[in-house]
Design a protein around this motif. Structure first.
Motif, PDB file in Angstrom:
ATOM      1  N   LEU A 180      27.365  39.555  20.635  1.00 14.64           N
ATOM      2  CA  LEU A 180      26.983  40.407  21.765  1.00 14.64           C
ATOM      3  C   LEU A 180      27.216  39.707  23.101  1.00 14.64           C
ATOM      4  N   LEU A 181      26.780  38.460  23.201  1.00 14.14           N
ATOM      5  CA  LEU A 181      26.956  37.724  24.448  1.00 14.14           C
ATOM      6  C   LEU A 181      28.441  37.537  24.771  1.00 14.14           C
ATOM      7  N   GLY A 182      29.222  37.146  23.771  1.00 12.60           N
ATOM      8  CA  GLY A 182      30.657  36.952  23.979  1.00 12.60           C
ATOM      9  C   GLY A 182      31.360  38.248  24.321  1.00 12.60           C
ATOM     10  N   GLY A 183      31.049  39.313  23.596  1.00 13.21           N
ATOM     11  CA  GLY A 183      31.652  40.612  23.875  1.00 13.21           C
ATOM     12  C   GLY A 183      31.316  41.099  25.269  1.00 13.21           C
ATOM     13  N   HIS A 184      30.079  40.894  25.681  1.00 13.09           N
ATOM     14  CA  HIS A 184      29.661  41.315  27.017  1.00 13.09           C
ATOM     15  C   HIS A 184      30.384  40.511  28.100  1.00 13.09           C
ATOM     16  N   MET A 185      30.558  39.210  27.859  1.00 15.10           N
ATOM     17  CA  MET A 185      31.278  38.385  28.835  1.00 15.10           C
ATOM     18  C   MET A 185      32.738  38.821  28.949  1.00 15.10           C
ATOM     19  N   ILE A 186      33.363  39.134  27.818  1.00 18.00           N
ATOM     20  CA  ILE A 186      34.759  39.599  27.839  1.00 18.00           C
ATOM     21  C   ILE A 186      34.845  40.914  28.594  1.00 18.00           C
ATOM     22  N   TYR A 187      33.951  41.844  28.254  1.00 20.97           N
ATOM     23  CA  TYR A 187      33.946  43.162  28.884  1.00 20.97           C
ATOM     24  C   TYR A 187      33.733  43.055  30.393  1.00 20.97           C
ATOM     25  N   SER A 188      32.746  42.238  30.797  1.00 18.29           N
ATOM     26  CA  SER A 188      32.460  42.146  32.226  1.00 18.29           C
ATOM     27  C   SER A 188      33.583  41.440  32.981  1.00 18.29           C
ATOM     28  N   SER A 189      34.291  40.512  32.337  1.00 18.18           N
ATOM     29  CA  SER A 189      35.406  39.861  33.035  1.00 18.18           C
ATOM     30  C   SER A 189      36.582  40.820  33.201  1.00 18.18           C
ATOM     31  N   LEU A 190      36.777  41.706  32.241  1.00 19.85           N
ATOM     32  CA  LEU A 190      37.868  42.674  32.337  1.00 19.85           C
ATOM     33  C   LEU A 190      37.546  43.786  33.326  1.00 19.85           C
ATOM     34  N   ARG A 191      36.294  44.170  33.413  1.00 17.30           N
ATOM     35  CA  ARG A 191      35.869  45.252  34.304  1.00 17.30           C
ATOM     36  C   ARG A 191      35.603  44.760  35.719  1.00 17.30           C
ATOM     37  N   GLY A 192      35.473  43.447  35.891  1.00 16.77           N
ATOM     38  CA  GLY A 192      35.232  42.905  37.233  1.00 16.77           C
ATOM     39  C   GLY A 192      33.786  43.047  37.649  1.00 16.77           C
ATOM     40  N   ASP A 193      33.576  43.327  38.908  1.00 13.58           N
ATOM     41  CA  ASP A 193      32.223  43.412  39.459  1.00 13.58           C
ATOM     42  C   ASP A 193      31.501  44.703  39.090  1.00 13.58           C
ATOM     43  N   ALA A 194      32.181  45.625  38.429  1.00 12.39           N
ATOM     44  CA  ALA A 194      31.570  46.904  38.095  1.00 12.39           C
ATOM     45  C   ALA A 194      30.507  46.773  37.010  1.00 12.39           C
ATOM     46  N   VAL A 195      30.506  45.655  36.278  1.00 13.14           N
ATOM     47  CA  VAL A 195      29.565  45.469  35.174  1.00 13.14           C
ATOM     48  C   VAL A 195      28.650  44.300  35.493  1.00 13.14           C
ATOM     49  N   SER A 196      27.364  44.512  35.316  1.00 10.00           N
ATOM     50  CA  SER A 196      26.454  43.388  35.509  1.00 10.00           C
ATOM     51  C   SER A 196      26.350  42.623  34.199  1.00 10.00           C
ATOM     52  N   SER A 197      26.505  41.301  34.274  1.00  6.71           N
ATOM     53  CA  SER A 197      26.425  40.496  33.059  1.00  6.71           C
ATOM     54  C   SER A 197      25.052  39.843  32.983  1.00  6.71           C
ATOM     55  N   ILE A 198      24.787  39.208  31.858  1.00  3.45           N
ATOM     56  CA  ILE A 198      23.509  38.522  31.689  1.00  3.45           C
ATOM     57  C   ILE A 198      23.486  37.333  32.628  1.00  3.45           C
ATOM     58  N   ASN A 199      22.465  37.269  33.443  1.00  5.49           N
ATOM     59  CA  ASN A 199      22.344  36.218  34.445  1.00  5.49           C
ATOM     60  C   ASN A 199      21.761  34.970  33.793  1.00  5.49           C
ATOM     61  N   HIS A 200      22.585  33.935  33.636  1.00  4.88           N
ATOM     62  CA  HIS A 200      22.117  32.709  33.000  1.00  4.88           C
ATOM     63  C   HIS A 200      21.165  31.917  33.889  1.00  4.88           C
ATOM     64  N   ARG A 201      20.988  32.345  35.126  1.00  7.72           N
ATOM     65  CA  ARG A 201      20.036  31.687  36.024  1.00  7.72           C
ATOM     66  C   ARG A 201      18.628  32.256  35.891  1.00  7.72           C
ATOM     67  N   SER A 202      18.512  33.483  35.393  1.00  3.33           N
ATOM     68  CA  SER A 202      17.193  34.105  35.269  1.00  3.33           C
ATOM     69  C   SER A 202      16.463  33.544  34.054  1.00  3.33           C
TER      70      SER A 202
END
Length: 186
Positions: free
Chosen positions: A85-107
């Protein structure tokens, strides 16, 4: 003499297990590092991963043999699923750009998700170790040291490699996490 040999063998076995458990933390670290991370966040996330690598086997040890037989494969599958899930979300958000919010590793929530995803397999190891006469304090300290140390190494390597990969860093990190998730599940 025999007892010293058994102790050295047990120590070597625990070190190997600790390094194997730390590999997930290393791969996650490379993936997050490729996405970009500050040095302070590296320390926070690595400390949390080290803590989880101590607490999860302790929880496993105290949970007992019956639950271990029941949940042993489930814990590994859950860890693999989280990494997928984490990897898929990172791939998806990198392909979609800023349109997708990813999991914030700082929170706090993001750090907990990441730490849990790489430490859940330590729970099943703790269940197994609870059935043997091993030095539990030494075991969990080695697990924490390896998990924290390997996450620092992965985060720093990923952070350094980010400049080489540019905008593709997050996608490459996602592919790494996704691949490790597949390897764990299958």
């Amino acid at each position: 003499m025999v007892e010293a040999g058994m102790h050295a063998g047990q120590l070597l076995t625990l070190i190997i297990i600790a390094l194997a458990l730390g590999m997930d933390a290393f791969s996650l670290g490379v993936g997050i590092g490729l996405k970009g991370i500050r040095l302070l966040d590296i320390l926070k996330l690595s400390a949390l991963i080290a803590l989880f690598h101590i607490l999860m086997p302790l929880m496993g040890i105290f949970t007992g043999k019956y639950v271990g037989e029941l949940l042993g494969s489930v814990a590994a599958s859950a860890a693999g699923g989280l990494l997928l899930l984490l990897g898929g979300h990172m791939i998806y958000s990198s392909l979609r750009g800023d349109a997708v919010s990813s999991i914030n590793h700082r929170s706090a929530w993001g750090m907990l998700i990441f730490a849990l995803s790489v430490s859940i397999d330590s729970f099943s190891v703790g269940l197994s170790l609870g059935m043997f006469a091993v030095d539990m304090l030494l075991a969990v300290l080695l697990f924490g040291l390896a998990g924290g140390g390997m996450s620092i190494a992965g985060l720093l390597i990923g952070r350094k490699a980010r400049s080489s990969f540019g905008e593709y860093g997050e996608a490459i990190g996602g592919v790494i996490l996704f691949t490790f998730g597949l390897l764990i599940i299958f």
